[in-house]
Design an enzyme around this catalytic site. Structure first.
Site, PDB file in Angstrom:
ATOM      1  N   ARG A 119       0.802  -1.238   0.000  1.00  0.00           N
ATOM      2  CA  ARG A 119       0.000   0.000   0.000  1.00  0.00           C
ATOM      3  C   ARG A 119       0.828   1.278   0.000  1.00  0.00           C
ATOM      4  NH1 ARG A 119      -2.528  -3.544   3.216  1.00  0.00           N
ATOM      5  NH2 ARG A 119      -4.428  -4.408   2.321  1.00  0.00           N
ATOM      6  N   LYS A 141       3.567  11.466 -11.107  1.00  0.00           N
ATOM      7  CA  LYS A 141       2.717  10.608 -11.936  1.00  0.00           C
ATOM      8  C   LYS A 141       3.479   9.330 -12.227  1.00  0.00           C
ATOM      9  CE  LYS A 141      -0.306  13.657 -14.571  1.00  0.00           C
ATOM     10  NZ  LYS A 141      -0.719  13.993 -15.954  1.00  0.00           N
ATOM     11  N   GLU A 183      10.087  17.961 -24.543  1.00  0.00           N
ATOM     12  CA  GLU A 183       9.439  18.396 -23.288  1.00  0.00           C
ATOM     13  C   GLU A 183      10.019  19.745 -22.843  1.00  0.00           C
ATOM     14  OE1 GLU A 183       6.893  16.626 -22.310  1.00  0.00           O
ATOM     15  OE2 GLU A 183       7.270  14.499 -22.708  1.00  0.00           O
ATOM     16  N   LYS A 225       8.088  22.967 -14.105  1.00  0.00           N
ATOM     17  CA  LYS A 225       7.262  21.802 -13.746  1.00  0.00           C
ATOM     18  C   LYS A 225       6.950  21.807 -12.249  1.00  0.00           C
ATOM     19  CE  LYS A 225       5.909  17.211 -14.276  1.00  0.00           C
ATOM     20  NZ  LYS A 225       5.989  15.949 -14.999  1.00  0.00           N
ATOM     21  N   GLU A 235      -3.849  17.448 -10.855  1.00  0.00           N
ATOM     22  CA  GLU A 235      -4.341  17.821 -12.180  1.00  0.00           C
ATOM     23  C   GLU A 235      -5.843  18.052 -12.219  1.00  0.00           C
ATOM     24  OE1 GLU A 235      -2.252  15.944 -15.489  1.00  0.00           O
ATOM     25  OE2 GLU A 235      -4.087  16.045 -16.667  1.00  0.00           O
ATOM     26  N   ARG A 239      -2.453  21.958 -14.183  1.00  0.00           N
ATOM     27  CA  ARG A 239      -1.411  20.967 -14.485  1.00  0.00           C
ATOM     28  C   ARG A 239      -1.608  20.360 -15.872  1.00  0.00           C
ATOM     29  NH1 ARG A 239       1.382  16.126 -10.813  1.00  0.00           N
ATOM     30  NH2 ARG A 239       2.616  15.325 -12.558  1.00  0.00           N
ATOM     31  N   ASN A 243       0.222  18.877 -20.714  1.00  0.00           N
ATOM     32  CA  ASN A 243      -0.125  17.902 -21.745  1.00  0.00           C
ATOM     33  C   ASN A 243      -0.130  18.500 -23.144  1.00  0.00           C
ATOM     34  OD1 ASN A 243      -0.530  15.916 -19.790  1.00  0.00           O
ATOM     35  ND2 ASN A 243      -2.588  16.692 -19.385  1.00  0.00           N
ATOM     36  N   HIS A 246       0.264  16.309 -26.139  1.00  0.00           N
ATOM     37  CA  HIS A 246       0.280  14.918 -25.685  1.00  0.00           C
ATOM     38  C   HIS A 246      -0.930  14.098 -26.127  1.00  0.00           C
ATOM     39  CE1 HIS A 246       3.766  16.022 -23.400  1.00  0.00           C
ATOM     40  NE2 HIS A 246       3.860  14.822 -22.866  1.00  0.00           N
ATOM     41  N   HIS A 250      -0.019  10.867 -27.842  1.00  0.00           N
ATOM     42  CA  HIS A 250      -0.376   9.527 -27.352  1.00  0.00           C
ATOM     43  C   HIS A 250      -1.087   8.724 -28.438  1.00  0.00           C
ATOM     44  CE1 HIS A 250      -0.200  10.887 -22.865  1.00  0.00           C
ATOM     45  NE2 HIS A 250       0.979  10.581 -23.347  1.00  0.00           N
ATOM     46  N   HIS A 263       8.387   8.729 -27.276  1.00  0.00           N
ATOM     47  CA  HIS A 263       7.398   9.622 -26.670  1.00  0.00           C
ATOM     48  C   HIS A 263       7.669  11.087 -27.075  1.00  0.00           C
ATOM     49  CE1 HIS A 263       4.664  11.295 -23.699  1.00  0.00           C
ATOM     50  NE2 HIS A 263       5.654  12.039 -23.243  1.00  0.00           N
TER      51      HIS A 263
HETATM   52  N1  LIG Z   1       5.334  10.396 -15.238  1.00  0.00           N
HETATM   53  C1  LIG Z   1       5.356  11.470 -15.999  1.00  0.00           C
HETATM   54  O1  LIG Z   1       4.982  12.557 -15.574  1.00  0.00           O
HETATM   55  C2  LIG Z   1       5.851  11.345 -17.387  1.00  0.00           C
HETATM   56  C3  LIG Z   1       6.141  12.493 -18.129  1.00  0.00           C
HETATM   57  C4  LIG Z   1       6.688  12.349 -19.390  1.00  0.00           C
HETATM   58  C5  LIG Z   1       6.932  11.081 -19.903  1.00  0.00           C
HETATM   59  N2  LIG Z   1       6.631   9.975 -19.168  1.00  0.00           N
HETATM   60  C6  LIG Z   1       6.896   8.640 -19.664  1.00  0.00           C
HETATM   61  O2  LIG Z   1       8.312   8.506 -19.827  1.00  0.00           O
HETATM   62  C7  LIG Z   1       8.574   7.534 -20.831  1.00  0.00           C
HETATM   63  C8  LIG Z   1       9.637   8.052 -21.749  1.00  0.00           C
HETATM   64  O3  LIG Z   1      10.808   8.277 -21.005  1.00  0.00           O
HETATM   65  P1  LIG Z   1      12.248   8.294 -21.704  1.00  0.00           P
HETATM   66  O4  LIG Z   1      12.204   9.178 -22.878  1.00  0.00           O
HETATM   67  O5  LIG Z   1      13.232   8.549 -20.650  1.00  0.00           O
HETATM   68  O6  LIG Z   1      12.357   6.815 -22.319  1.00  0.00           O
HETATM   69  P2  LIG Z   1      13.060   5.475 -21.812  1.00  0.00           P
HETATM   70  O7  LIG Z   1      12.910   5.280 -20.379  1.00  0.00           O
HETATM   71  O8  LIG Z   1      12.589   4.406 -22.725  1.00  0.00           O
HETATM   72  O9  LIG Z   1      14.606   5.752 -22.104  1.00  0.00           O
HETATM   73  C9  LIG Z   1      15.022   5.945 -23.426  1.00  0.00           C
HETATM   74  C10 LIG Z   1      16.162   4.975 -23.823  1.00  0.00           C
HETATM   75  O10 LIG Z   1      17.389   5.440 -23.279  1.00  0.00           O
HETATM   76  C11 LIG Z   1      18.023   4.403 -22.549  1.00  0.00           C
HETATM   77  N3  LIG Z   1      18.805   5.084 -21.519  1.00  0.00           N
HETATM   78  C12 LIG Z   1      18.372   5.592 -20.351  1.00  0.00           C
HETATM   79  N4  LIG Z   1      19.365   6.286 -19.769  1.00  0.00           N
HETATM   80  C13 LIG Z   1      20.439   6.196 -20.574  1.00  0.00           C
HETATM   81  C14 LIG Z   1      21.752   6.713 -20.517  1.00  0.00           C
HETATM   82  N5  LIG Z   1      22.139   7.523 -19.535  1.00  0.00           N
HETATM   83  N6  LIG Z   1      22.604   6.420 -21.524  1.00  0.00           N
HETATM   84  C15 LIG Z   1      22.207   5.647 -22.561  1.00  0.00           C
HETATM   85  N7  LIG Z   1      20.975   5.153 -22.687  1.00  0.00           N
HETATM   86  C16 LIG Z   1      20.093   5.428 -21.692  1.00  0.00           C
HETATM   87  C17 LIG Z   1      16.880   3.561 -22.070  1.00  0.00           C
HETATM   88  O11 LIG Z   1      17.312   2.268 -21.714  1.00  0.00           O
HETATM   89  C18 LIG Z   1      15.989   3.571 -23.303  1.00  0.00           C
HETATM   90  O12 LIG Z   1      16.477   2.679 -24.264  1.00  0.00           O
HETATM   91  C19 LIG Z   1       7.255   7.263 -21.513  1.00  0.00           C
HETATM   92  O13 LIG Z   1       6.780   6.007 -21.080  1.00  0.00           O
HETATM   93  C20 LIG Z   1       6.340   8.359 -21.014  1.00  0.00           C
HETATM   94  O14 LIG Z   1       4.984   7.981 -20.944  1.00  0.00           O
HETATM   95  C21 LIG Z   1       6.102  10.094 -17.929  1.00  0.00           C
HETATM   96 ZN   LIG Z   2       5.533  13.850 -22.103  1.00  0.00          ZN
END
Ligand SMILES: NC(=O)c1ccc[n+]([C@@H]2O[C@H](COP(=O)([O-])OP(=O)(O)OC[C@H]3O[C@@H](n4cnc5c(N)ncnc54)[C@H](O)[C@@H]3O)[C@@H](O)[C@H]2O)c1
Ligand SMILES: [Zn+2]
Length: 360
Positions: A119, A141, A183, A225, A235, A239, A243, A246, A250, A263
């Site tokens: 939990r 999030k 972003e 942010k 949100e 907030r 998006n 987005h 999406h 993304h």
């Molecule tokens: N929670 C939120 O508020 C929020 C906001 C924006 C995006 N997201 C989510 O985040 C995700 C995208 O995140 P992302 O762009 O970081 O993608 P990701 O986590 O897939 O990372 C991108 C790639 O880079 C690699 N990688 C990570 N760090 C590295 C490093 N230092 N050197 C070399 N390679 C590295 C990873 O293994 C992956 O292959 C999506 O799922 C999206 O929905 C969430």
């Molecule tokens: Zn995003």
């Protein structure tokens, strides 16, 4: 060089540390680890590079790790469950701490596991991509994807700290760096015209990973942010400005199969579509649409959705997005470069025009 910002959420406030070499600094972790058990959640790509230095920083604690497969296509219920397998196998108690080491995928999955395990247990974000350092690690999030829609299953669960080591960006593929810039541009577009001017004149430095330029972009992005999250954690209002692009994005991600479009790439094209629709509705000047498109292009991102995604299917996919309230589609639109609004008064014909338009 290290800067610390604060996300101001009363008794759930937490620091964001930004700077080089922070990953292996024990001092940053200790204040946030109550018990002795720590589970590091990471993936196959990040583990060989950064797991050992993180483990070294946690010397003296009972540290385990779970290494997930790499990719958005693994942000699923099945893969997520492996975190619980690891926690239960190690008999971790409620005072354990989870540490997310990796990009947004790892951060979202580890954070959601922390929200649910017994939990709710504490967690720390150690983001290693530009996108996760400027966006996903901050704000609480967390979640996973469902085949029918992105991030459809999740929870709000704030971390105890965000430790963003800017040196980890040295190993990031160029395509991922560009995805993170989507972003960063978003923050300028919704809130800060002067930051957008700065981005316009420093894009070359950012793309060549000038440490000073990257550190500035990360700090300013996190400031914006953190401010928006502090004003509207769950949100219920403003907030949603985060998006921008987005809902379009999406739909692109879902249509093209998770992991094919990054993304940030989908958000890049989505922000151009939001600008296009804003202009069609008479809220944004055509010259500003061109400015948005040129910024997105300069960041190395696509400005158009995939050609095979037709307008009808696009609209269907957008309707699944969480931003649909009472059956009405709500979108973030631009009223100027640096100023955005949330609107549910979307003209369907103009929307269809944006969804079917492909600019040269
Ligand atoms: N929670 C939120 O508020 C929020 C906001 C924006 C995006 N997201 C989510 O985040 C995700 C995208 O995140 P992302 O762009 O970081 O993608 P990701 O986590 O897939 O990372 C991108 C790639 O880079 C690699 N990688 C990570 N760090 C590295 C490093 N230092 N050197 C070399 N390679 C590295 C990873 O293994 C992956 O292959 C999506 O799922 C999206 O929905 C969430
Ligand atoms: Zn995003």
């Amino acid at each position: 060089m290290t800067r610390t910002l604060e996300v101001d959420l009363g008794d759930r406030s937490y620091p964001i540390h930004i700077g080089p070499g922070l990953l292996h600094d024990p001092v940053l972790y200790r204040p946030h680890i109550r018990g002795r058990q720590v589970m590091i959640v990471t993936n196959e790509t990040v583990a060989p590079m950064y797991l050992a230095p993180l483990r070294a920083a946690l010397d003296g604690l009972e540290v385990r790790e779970v290494v997930l497969p790499d990719g958005e296509q693994y942000k699923t219920l099945e893969v997520w469950n492996r975190i619980f397998d690891a926690l239960l196998d190690a008999r971790f108690a409620r005072d354990c701490t989870l540490i997310a080491l990796g990009g947004g995928v790892v951060g979202d999955m580890a954070g959601f596991a922390a929200a649910c395990y017994q939990r709710g247990v504490p967690f720390i974000q150690v983001p290693t991509t530009l996108l996760s350092q400027v966006d996903s690690s901050v704000g609480g999030k967390t979640g996973i994807n469902h085949p029918a829609g992105k991030n459809m299953i999740g929870a709000f669960h704030q971390p105890l700290a965000v430790i963003a080591d800017t040196e980890t960006l040295d190993t990031l593929p160029q395509r991922e760096l560009s995805a993170g810039l989507a972003e960063v541009l978003k923050y300028g577009l919704i809130r800060d015209p002067s930051f957008l001017d700065w981005l316009e004149s420093h894009m070359a430095e950012l793309l060549s990973r000038d440490p000073e330029a990257l550190a500035h972009a990360i700090r300013r992005s996190c400031e914006i942010k953190a401010q928006i999250v502090a004003e509207d954690e769950l949100e219920s209002g403003q907030r949603a400005l985060l998006n921008l692009g987005h809902t379009f994005g999406h739909a692109i991600e879902t249509a093209s199969g998770y992991g094919n479009w990054l993304h940030g790439e989908a958000v890049g094209a989505g922000m151009c579509m939001a600008a296009d629709l804003s202009a069609r509705m008479g809220w944004l000047a055509e010259a500003d649409v061109e400015r948005v498109r040129s910024l997105v292009t300069c960041a190395g991102l696509p400005t158009e959705p995939p050609p095979e995604l037709d307008a009808e299917r696009f609209r269907e996919l957008m309707a699944v997005d969480k931003k649909v309230l009472d059956g009405r589609l709500r979108l973030v639109l631009l009223t100027a470069v640096g100023e955005a609004v949330i609107s549910d008064e979307i003209d369907q014909d103009q929307l269809m025009a944006t969804l079917s338009a492909r600019r040269p």
